[in-house]
Design a protein around this motif. Structure first.
Motif, PDB file in Angstrom:
ATOM      1  N   ARG A  71       0.866  -1.189   0.000  1.00 19.38           N
ATOM      2  CA  ARG A  71       0.000   0.000   0.000  1.00 19.38           C
ATOM      3  C   ARG A  71       0.899   1.235   0.000  1.00 19.38           C
ATOM      4  O   ARG A  71       1.966   1.252   0.624  1.00 19.38           O
ATOM      5  CB  ARG A  71      -0.902   0.009   1.230  1.00 19.38           C
ATOM      6  CG  ARG A  71      -1.901   1.170   1.198  1.00 19.38           C
ATOM      7  CD  ARG A  71      -2.659   1.357   2.506  1.00 19.38           C
ATOM      8  NE  ARG A  71      -3.393   2.617   2.478  1.00 19.38           N
ATOM      9  CZ  ARG A  71      -3.936   3.209   3.534  1.00 19.38           C
ATOM     10  NH1 ARG A  71      -3.840   2.648   4.726  1.00 19.38           N
ATOM     11  NH2 ARG A  71      -4.570   4.356   3.407  1.00 19.38           N
ATOM     12  N   GLU A 127      -7.371   3.102  -7.235  1.00 15.27           N
ATOM     13  CA  GLU A 127      -8.303   2.975  -6.127  1.00 15.27           C
ATOM     14  C   GLU A 127      -9.751   3.094  -6.605  1.00 15.27           C
ATOM     15  O   GLU A 127     -10.020   3.558  -7.725  1.00 15.27           O
ATOM     16  CB  GLU A 127      -7.996   4.058  -5.075  1.00 15.27           C
ATOM     17  CG  GLU A 127      -8.873   4.065  -3.816  1.00 15.27           C
ATOM     18  CD  GLU A 127      -8.864   2.747  -3.048  1.00 15.27           C
ATOM     19  OE1 GLU A 127      -9.508   1.782  -3.539  1.00 15.27           O
ATOM     20  OE2 GLU A 127      -8.253   2.689  -1.975  1.00 15.27           O
ATOM     21  N   HIS A 158      -3.554   0.411  -3.642  1.00 19.08           N
ATOM     22  CA  HIS A 158      -4.340   1.068  -2.601  1.00 19.08           C
ATOM     23  C   HIS A 158      -5.079   0.032  -1.756  1.00 19.08           C
ATOM     24  O   HIS A 158      -5.047  -1.163  -2.041  1.00 19.08           O
ATOM     25  CB  HIS A 158      -5.354   2.010  -3.245  1.00 19.08           C
ATOM     26  CG  HIS A 158      -4.781   2.912  -4.280  1.00 19.08           C
ATOM     27  ND1 HIS A 158      -4.445   4.216  -4.041  1.00 19.08           N
ATOM     28  CD2 HIS A 158      -4.475   2.686  -5.594  1.00 19.08           C
ATOM     29  CE1 HIS A 158      -3.958   4.773  -5.156  1.00 19.08           C
ATOM     30  NE2 HIS A 158      -3.963   3.860  -6.107  1.00 19.08           N
ATOM     31  N   VAL A 159      -5.785   0.523  -0.750  1.00 19.59           N
ATOM     32  CA  VAL A 159      -6.499  -0.364   0.161  1.00 19.59           C
ATOM     33  C   VAL A 159      -7.460  -1.282  -0.582  1.00 19.59           C
ATOM     34  O   VAL A 159      -7.421  -2.509  -0.423  1.00 19.59           O
ATOM     35  CB  VAL A 159      -7.260   0.451   1.228  1.00 19.59           C
ATOM     36  CG1 VAL A 159      -8.212  -0.451   2.007  1.00 19.59           C
ATOM     37  CG2 VAL A 159      -6.292   1.114   2.195  1.00 19.59           C
ATOM     38  N   LYS A 202      -6.950  -5.325  -0.889  1.00 19.56           N
ATOM     39  CA  LYS A 202      -7.913  -6.178  -0.193  1.00 19.56           C
ATOM     40  C   LYS A 202      -8.583  -7.143  -1.171  1.00 19.56           C
ATOM     41  O   LYS A 202      -8.813  -8.313  -0.856  1.00 19.56           O
ATOM     42  CB  LYS A 202      -8.987  -5.325   0.490  1.00 19.56           C
ATOM     43  CG  LYS A 202      -8.545  -4.612   1.752  1.00 19.56           C
ATOM     44  CD  LYS A 202      -9.733  -3.862   2.338  1.00 19.56           C
ATOM     45  CE  LYS A 202      -9.398  -3.181   3.638  1.00 19.56           C
ATOM     46  NZ  LYS A 202     -10.581  -2.476   4.205  1.00 19.56           N
ATOM     47  N   GLU A 253      -7.823  -4.916   7.596  1.00 26.55           N
ATOM     48  CA  GLU A 253      -7.156  -3.656   7.912  1.00 26.55           C
ATOM     49  C   GLU A 253      -5.820  -3.621   7.193  1.00 26.55           C
ATOM     50  O   GLU A 253      -5.027  -4.565   7.280  1.00 26.55           O
ATOM     51  CB  GLU A 253      -6.928  -3.534   9.420  1.00 26.55           C
ATOM     52  CG  GLU A 253      -6.125  -2.315   9.844  1.00 26.55           C
ATOM     53  CD  GLU A 253      -6.854  -0.990   9.618  1.00 26.55           C
ATOM     54  OE1 GLU A 253      -6.177   0.049   9.500  1.00 26.55           O
ATOM     55  OE2 GLU A 253      -8.101  -1.011   9.566  1.00 26.55           O
ATOM     56  N   LEU A 254      -5.561  -2.553   6.466  1.00 27.88           N
ATOM     57  CA  LEU A 254      -4.291  -2.389   5.776  1.00 27.88           C
ATOM     58  C   LEU A 254      -3.717  -1.018   6.126  1.00 27.88           C
ATOM     59  O   LEU A 254      -4.274   0.012   5.746  1.00 27.88           O
ATOM     60  CB  LEU A 254      -4.451  -2.499   4.261  1.00 27.88           C
ATOM     61  CG  LEU A 254      -4.861  -3.859   3.685  1.00 27.88           C
ATOM     62  CD1 LEU A 254      -4.975  -3.759   2.173  1.00 27.88           C
ATOM     63  CD2 LEU A 254      -3.864  -4.933   4.066  1.00 27.88           C
ATOM     64  N   ASN A 306      -0.753  -7.265   5.903  1.00 31.78           N
ATOM     65  CA  ASN A 306      -0.625  -6.046   6.725  1.00 31.78           C
ATOM     66  C   ASN A 306       0.646  -6.048   7.577  1.00 31.78           C
ATOM     67  O   ASN A 306       0.622  -5.735   8.762  1.00 31.78           O
ATOM     68  CB  ASN A 306      -1.851  -5.890   7.618  1.00 31.78           C
ATOM     69  CG  ASN A 306      -1.965  -4.485   8.207  1.00 31.78           C
ATOM     70  OD1 ASN A 306      -1.598  -3.509   7.562  1.00 31.78           O
ATOM     71  ND2 ASN A 306      -2.464  -4.385   9.441  1.00 31.78           N
TER      72      ASN A 306
END
Length: 395
Positions: A198, A275, A343-344, A348, A366-367, A389
């Protein structure tokens, strides 16, 4: 020197609509009508229209790789796609809008024209789409076959001269990743490893503000640059990364460039890793979005098919484009270790797909900024999540 001219024929199909789907596309020389490149891919479960649009995008991208300055005549037997891309019909379906927008970004406006052709004149693209669906349903990647030179498409010759047809250029298609499954006990070769990073912090990150693909595109903060440097140090110490791929957003490119500089590598940008489009929520905190758009936020948290207020995409549509981006990187860097800076939401999604977890699991991960995840992909389609993570390099 006159600009080169290509003819792109594209098609897509779905066995069930929606059902197992795939696309095919050919690029012809505009003067001879000879096929010079092919592309095809199994895309999983989708509708005919989605598959047709993806075939169009693949055909345009293949032509662009051959010559970005060329003029392109797109010919399809889909009246819907031709009329929508020509601007004569509105694009109302939410699944079509981002695909049409992506197709328009491949070549500058004015270099591409669209025309409808009968199905019998689109046989090559239709054949490739069916080959891709056959391969995908059998758990295999589509692979281009050696073929004799094809006859010219009707109406493509400029002077009526015969086609020699003595050679066909090497196809440029990127194969799809195989379906998931453990497969046989045979040697599967070297896995392809994605090290997922990330991006570092921006000014919006510590405030937990929505920062997607249509917002202000912020740069890394001072802390974010420090995080990128720490990530670069950690990867340099490991010495395993062989390629660097990044989302097109500024914060990811800055993070990727910090690592690439340290490793002596170039950065390849992959548009599909950007994103999610957060629409009207861009720049807002969760509390602000809840106050201004409570019903939309509740719906978004309840379903991956719901979109943020004013957004062009849901988690479901993001999953489609991230899956395509994943397969492109797998095809290009098979057997290598690739740093993927994103990105998150895309990270994910890649982890969720590798795990085979349900769509709503993206809401339960959670990242942290500048965190590492790692996924390995094998030739039989199996994926193994190796890390999630990890922020140990930031301590």
């Amino acid at each position: 020197m006159a600009a080169r001219r290509f003819i792109v024929e594209a098609d897509g199909g779905s066995r069930g609509n929606p059902g197992p789907a795939g696309y095919g596309a050919v690029v012809r020389d505009g003067d001879t009508g000879q096929i010079i490149a092919e592309a095809a891919e199994f895309i999983g479960r989708a509708t005919n229209n989605v598959a047709e649009y993806k075939g169009l995008i693949a055909g345009l991208r293949t032509a662009h790789e051959l010559d970005p300055a060329a003029t392109v005549d797109v010919r399809m037997d889909s009246k819907l796609v031709v009329e929508q891309m020509s601007g004569r019909w509105k694009i109302k379906h939410p699944d079509m809008q981002p695909l049409a927008a992506e197709a328009r970004t491949v070549f500058p406006r004015g270099q591409v024209g669209y025309s409808w052709i009968p199905r019998e004149r689109n046989k090559d693209a239709d054949r490739l789409a069916n080959e891709a669906m056959d391969a995908g349903q059998a758990g295999r990647a589509w692979e281009p076959k050696a073929r004799p030179a094809a006859a010219p498409v009707a109406g493509s010759l400029t002077d009526g001269s015969p086609v020699d047809g003595s050679s066909v250029a090497e196809p440029l298609a990127e194969p799809a990743a195989p379906r998931a499954g453990w497969g046989s006990a045979a040697d599967l070769g070297t896995a392809t490893t994605f090290v997922l990073l990330r991006h570092g912090e921006t000014a919006l990150t510590p405030q937990k503000r929505f920062s997607g693909s249509t917002g202000s595109d912020p740069e890394l903060s001072e802390k974010g640059r420090w995080q990128a440097d720490r990530a670069a140090e950690a990867l340099a110490a490991r010495g395993t990364v062989q390629a660097v791929v990044s989302s097109p957003m500024l914060r990811t490119r800055q993070t990727a460039e910090a690592v690439a500089l340290r490793l002596g590598l170039d950065v390849r940008v992959e548009e599909g890793l950007r994103e999610l489009d957060f629409g009207a929520w861009e720049g807002l905190t969760f509390a602000e979005a809840q106050e201004r758009h409570p019903e939309d936020l509740t719906a978004w948290l309840a379903s991956t098919k719901a979109k943020p207020t004013g957004s062009s995409e849901s988690f479901a549509s993001l999953t489609q484009r991230v899956g395509v981006a994943r397969d492109k990187v797998l095809a290009r860097y098979a057997g290598k270790t690739v740093l993927v800076v994103s990105h998150v939401s895309p990270i994910k999604t890649l982890v969720r797909l590798a795990l085979g977890a349900p769509p709503d699991s993206v809401y339960r991960m959670e990242l942290a900024a500048a965190s590492f995840c790692a996924v390995q992909y094998y030739s039989d389609g199996n994926a193994s999540v190796r890390l999630l993570n990890d922020t140990s390099h930031l301590r």
